[in-house]
Design an enzyme around this catalytic site. Sequence first.
Site, PDB file in Angstrom:
ATOM      1  N   GLY A  36      23.325  47.330  37.932  1.00 55.18           N
ATOM      2  CA  GLY A  36      21.829  46.445  38.974  1.00 55.18           C
ATOM      3  C   GLY A  36      20.619  46.814  38.337  1.00 55.18           C
ATOM      4  O   GLY A  36      19.922  47.011  38.814  1.00 55.18           O
ATOM      5  N   TYR A  37      20.277  45.954  36.722  1.00 52.35           N
ATOM      6  CA  TYR A  37      18.718  46.546  37.003  1.00 52.35           C
ATOM      7  C   TYR A  37      18.346  45.476  36.180  1.00 52.35           C
ATOM      8  O   TYR A  37      17.101  44.699  37.132  1.00 52.35           O
ATOM      9  CB  TYR A  37      19.338  46.949  34.758  1.00 52.35           C
ATOM     10  CG  TYR A  37      19.050  48.686  34.718  1.00 52.35           C
ATOM     11  CD1 TYR A  37      19.633  49.720  36.084  1.00 52.35           C
ATOM     12  CD2 TYR A  37      18.860  49.429  33.602  1.00 52.35           C
ATOM     13  CE1 TYR A  37      19.747  50.918  35.687  1.00 52.35           C
ATOM     14  CE2 TYR A  37      19.048  50.653  33.605  1.00 52.35           C
ATOM     15  CZ  TYR A  37      19.584  51.088  34.868  1.00 52.35           C
ATOM     16  OH  TYR A  37      19.377  52.783  34.797  1.00 52.35           O
ATOM     17  N   SER A  38      18.408  44.523  35.062  1.00 53.73           N
ATOM     18  CA  SER A  38      17.515  42.692  34.836  1.00 53.73           C
ATOM     19  C   SER A  38      17.870  42.152  36.425  1.00 53.73           C
ATOM     20  O   SER A  38      18.761  42.000  37.138  1.00 53.73           O
ATOM     21  CB  SER A  38      18.587  42.396  33.773  1.00 53.73           C
ATOM     22  OG  SER A  38      18.539  43.160  32.555  1.00 53.73           O
TER      23      SER A  38
ATOM     24  N   GLU B  94      23.808  53.787  27.682  1.00 54.93           N
ATOM     25  CA  GLU B  94      24.950  52.811  27.672  1.00 54.93           C
ATOM     26  C   GLU B  94      24.545  52.002  26.093  1.00 54.93           C
ATOM     27  O   GLU B  94      25.949  51.540  25.538  1.00 54.93           O
ATOM     28  CB  GLU B  94      23.746  51.793  28.456  1.00 54.93           C
ATOM     29  CG  GLU B  94      24.020  49.848  28.283  1.00 54.93           C
ATOM     30  CD  GLU B  94      23.561  48.657  28.627  1.00 54.93           C
ATOM     31  OE1 GLU B  94      22.342  49.186  29.427  1.00 54.93           O
ATOM     32  OE2 GLU B  94      23.536  47.768  28.751  1.00 54.93           O
TER      33      GLU B  94
END
Lengths: 403, 403, 380, 380
Positions: free
Chosen positions: B132-134, B249
């Site tokens: 859950g980054y962007s 990543e």
Amino acid sequence: MALDEAFGDEVRRWLEEHAPRSLRGTRRGRFDGFWGGRKATGVDPDVLRWRDMMAERGFTAPTWPRQYGGAGLSAADARTLDQELARLGLPPAVVGFGLTMIGPTLLDYGTEAQKRRHLPAICRGEIRWCQGYSEPQAGSDLASLRTRAVPDGDAFVVDGQKVWTSYADLSDWIFCLVRTDPAAKKQQGITFLLIDMETPGVTARRIALISGASPFCEVFLEGVRVPRAQVVGEVNGGWTVAKALLGYERSMIGEAIGGQLATSEAQLVSGARRHLGAAAGPLPDPSLRDAIVRNAMDERAFALTIERARQGVQSGRAPGPESSIMKVAGSELKQRRWELAVRIAGPAGLGWEGPGFAADDLEATREWLRSRANTIEGGTSEIQLDILARRVLGLPSGKEAGR
Amino acid sequence: MALDEAFGDEVRRWLEEHAPRSLRGTRRGRFDGFWGGRKATGVDPDVLRWRDMMAERGFTAPTWPRQYGGAGLSAADARTLDQELARLGLPPAVVGFGLTMIGPTLLDYGTEAQKRRHLPAICRGEIRWCQGYSEPQAGSDLASLRTRAVPDGDAFVVDGQKVWTSYADLSDWIFCLVRTDPAAKKQQGITFLLIDMETPGVTARRIALISGASPFCEVFLEGVRVPRAQVVGEVNGGWTVAKALLGYERSMIGEAIGGQLATSEAQLVSGARRHLGAAAGPLPDPSLRDAIVRNAMDERAFALTIERARQGVQSGRAPGPESSIMKVAGSELKQRRWELAVRIAGPAGLGWEGPGFAADDLEATREWLRSRANTIEGGTSEIQLDILARRVLGLPSGKEAGR
Amino acid sequence: MKLILDEEQAALLKTARQFMDERSPVSRVRELRDSADATGFSRALWKRMAELGWVGLNLPEAYGGSELGLFELCLILEAGGRNLCPEPFLSTVVLGAGALMAAGTDAQKAAWLPRVAEGDAIVALASDEANSRYDVCAIEARAELDGDGYRLSGEKSQVLDGHVADLLIVSARTAGGRSDREGVTLFLVEAGTPGLSVTRQSRVDGRNAAIVTLESVEVGPGALLGAPGAGCALLETLRQRAAAAVSAEMLGLASAAYEQTLAYLKERVQFGVPIGSFQALQHRAARLFIELELARSSVLAAARAADDDPAAFPELAALAKARASELVIHVTNEAVQMHGGIGMTDELDIGFYMKRARATAVAFGDASFWRTRWADLRGY
Amino acid sequence: MKLILDEEQAALLKTARQFMDERSPVSRVRELRDSADATGFSRALWKRMAELGWVGLNLPEAYGGSELGLFELCLILEAGGRNLCPEPFLSTVVLGAGALMAAGTDAQKAAWLPRVAEGDAIVALASDEANSRYDVCAIEARAELDGDGYRLSGEKSQVLDGHVADLLIVSARTAGGRSDREGVTLFLVEAGTPGLSVTRQSRVDGRNAAIVTLESVEVGPGALLGAPGAGCALLETLRQRAAAAVSAEMLGLASAAYEQTLAYLKERVQFGVPIGSFQALQHRAARLFIELELARSSVLAAARAADDDPAAFPELAALAKARASELVIHVTNEAVQMHGGIGMTDELDIGFYMKRARATAVAFGDASFWRTRWADLRGY
């Protein structure tokens, strides 16, 4: 019969009767012609006669007002004149930066005295002009120029160095940007000056390029006294004049390239036939064939775009920063064309001079090297893209200083 | 016999004896395998058996320490293991972001309690993780994220929205960046949180892409209580953790692409043979032929570069921001490959679904559309080029805020 | 396939880089050009390189060589490429000694290879003609049987280092017509043989090349190199090795031009900031870096395969030459553009890089040629 | 050659732009897709376009047309292209009515053209087959003489608007084999003729296409369109016009995608600034602008030549289609990239542009096809 047809008929008859026979069919580009000036030597008498007869009627600068040596023609009549010249293959009678750059600038920004002094001489090709903008530390960032002009009575004393001045050594006058207020913000302390190259303290020296000899010079200015009457526009207001002139330069470069490209497809094809040993039929190297088509299509699209822009101007649209399109697209096109020419030549394109190399191939190789400057001179592609992005596309300015 | 050879022999015998026959020869990419998690249903019993036997020996995370479920192998032995798996065509026993992203991050930044709680579960494929980054307003500028976590006793209460979360709907836990200090400078008020997706207030919803259905989700967080013990690293120190994870990543994306590309040349050639109706011999469309060669050469050079980087790491060089090379080159390569696939298909590549379109062509068309995201997800190419320019090439930072 | 250097190779590369920087800076190329030097390189320096073992690097110990591989030679060539070193590696070591090793009799090898290894003999391959383009079989020079020996007639073009070669390896047709694969034969012709004349040519990269004219040149039976009529296959093998070797030179050339440009981007100030802070230039520089790294892997792999994996070599040589050829042109174009006006002047070295880039991109087949070759090898 | 619009043309373009924006926004294309609409366009809107004179734009007044040129039609198509308008201009007006005008008898024209001009008849060209690729002569469907008439058998693929066509123009071989230039004959086949079956296809751009299957379809002698065996030449002429026409659509498509992207660059904030202030994106946007302007000139020239300069038309059609095909792909790729993640979602319209871009780039020959055609026309 409409008035403009009458003009065309009259001009045609006049040219057919009077234009020197030796010059007919010699027309090449818009910038192949008589560059004029006090230092021109060994000029063909027919070229001089042609200059005289054209200048006499104001046809060397057909749209300029009559009182300054022009013919006061409308754009449509000027085009008719050019078509009639083209019909007989006649070259322009005078060419040069006087007509294309400083002349239009003086018409917009010059004093009445400046116009009367310089414009007629330009029309007659008596004075050859060169451009003193760039400096070693001021390339793309033109406004960072350092050549200083210090007031001294009714004159300025100029010290500094210009670079990339084409044919400075063959020119009579130079138009220059100089810094007159070192304390002001960059663009605001600059003045546009006209300088006679014969003034004491002015020297010019040629620069050798990677492609060999070049017309470019360094110009050194040491204690050069320039009368205040030779300022164009306001003192410290030269940047406005300079930008207008750069607009003329960009459209000139675009048009010049348009002219040079007309024969490129045929030349590339004949080069490929020679180097591939294929006299007729589809070229046996499909990758080269496709590259030639791409080049030809790019050129056609470019020529059509110049023509569309011309028609737009004729129908009343103002030319704008779109001239950056012409500069970017035209200069890269020219580079790709010569890149392709040397690719076609292959090993035969590695010559610097004879023996063992064909003249066409030697020329292509020099032109290829020379063409690398096309995207640098007259404002780099990067600067043109910046201009396009900001002024035409309206993209917001980044935080980089000064751009 | 050297020790590592002994290890190889032992593993080979063990695999030959015990690995499920039904899985032999089914290996495809590094990311085709058992993604695990509590929501996995209808899984082939052989896959589970394979997972159990591999996890038992720590071979799902061979280089991780034994106490956390790994096998504590050296890089060389891990490679031997992988070669032996490849020899029998055996797929990885467990795959997913647990192993490739959050696991390595916890090894570096997690508390002992976090490692003990999460790493063994990852090794056994019991828990599936998502990222859950962007956020809608925080794409390339990840640090501008707005999801807020407000302290409340020994927990944080989280509110906000994440986007581009792959398989959030199938995952058990999410690792998240949240803003814990809205007053601090962007990067400094961010905390790295682990959140159980079953916590009340968490919902996930799939996103439809231009290529059709996709694994991407939006994740909505509404009043989600997260114990402080689930903070990784320091409160307000999440950016450091996040950057380390992004490095994992990027190299994962590069390697993943490397794997996918192995068969592309053969596929493109067979596509061209089918669409051009040319069963053998040189392809009759030289322009397509050249494009296939360019693609194949790009892929070979890319694969060699991955291999060279791998050898460099093995011989002791630290992997660095060069992983941006892999991300940029690999993602664009993949785009060009699918672009070429649809170009080869021509009109036959315009299908969305049957009838009248071949399955291969339909797949190529979807993959082409899907591949447009490759240069966006996991950090856009633009961001990667920025990173390369600044961190690897050492070019000075521009004046743009925040980059 | 090992794509990184072992300790000895790293040491060799380091030595070569240091030597080239100290003894063969680019300024030397400029001096050789400006002084219109008759040799075009330094015999003394060549001798010194031979003493370092670089000239005989690939030769058997019996002939004074050190029996190392093309991989090691490529390290030297890469170091040389960085400084545009003009010494005759390609002509003498790769092509000349390569041809002798591949097809020479023991007597031929014994006569020439020790002298080569010692830096005393320059060997040139006189095969391409003015219209050969990229076809090694496009040969019109003729060899006619004359008693035991042959009479050679024809004209060879852009013979690398032909102007000072002690030995020329000349291709000529003993059968067949232009571009036929069969019928080309190779001969050893010593400098000074009657009927042989050599005219130096001036190339864009200032590198040494010559027209070699053969007018009824008589050679004995001992001059035959390899079997009569089978020269094309050998020429192709040589070209493949030369392509890999020149790719290493190109890698060095591109790296150096790139590094100089990167330094300029950091140093040149316009609009009050280094131009390297402009994002458009940053992205272009980053893309060049990616291209360089991809080419580097390809060149290393080709060189390694030449020594260790002959089956993979043809494809990898094609890969290396195609990529390196596009790389050097791309890098040098960007180098000039990013330097701006000064990059166009002869005063700066970048122009030398651009010219040599063109010559190397064309040498032994351009990118398009090698892409076609790849497709042929891969069966499509 | 006049490359700018006169007042009437400017007015027509303005009307068309306004109409398309009001009556045919992109949201309509989405609705048609999401509702799996059986027609795939709006018959009511088509009727309205006919009333505006757009459908019969190129037809003689005698058939209810307004006798304007392809230039004017291209203005409508450009306006439609901006909004991805799915109405059947290409199938009915350019190909269908174009074929009837070029080769139809008076009776055929009188029967169909007035209905076309009124927006009541949809016409489709059923010629390409699954393996035709870009070869208009690659036809395997057969027509066998049967008394006065013919029996047609075969399968046509991706027939634009074939699913609702009232009249199909079918190509079939009366002689020769696949790809022979001679022997292809065109026939008029009305919807509902026994043996004719139509299966709708689902394309990436959501545009209407169908498989048309002919099983011993009987047609009378009046069904013959043009001379027997001479169909290829007509198909080529039609393709050339269609290429110019679809290039105008592509110009509109590219312009709209570009403008939406430019707006997004100004509006989307990251790192505290609009992303359009980043120089790397600025330069790319500027380059797209240049490409757009060059393509615009090419498309205008082709359309003009279709009406005024038939000798120049083949080259200019090739130029326009090749450039526009590369343009739409370049612009839509950049549009998605510059929009970032949101550009990849089905929620945004950009994906529709990208898909239609692909379909138009391939329609009537891709860029590579037309470059080859250019070389053929220019004799090299």
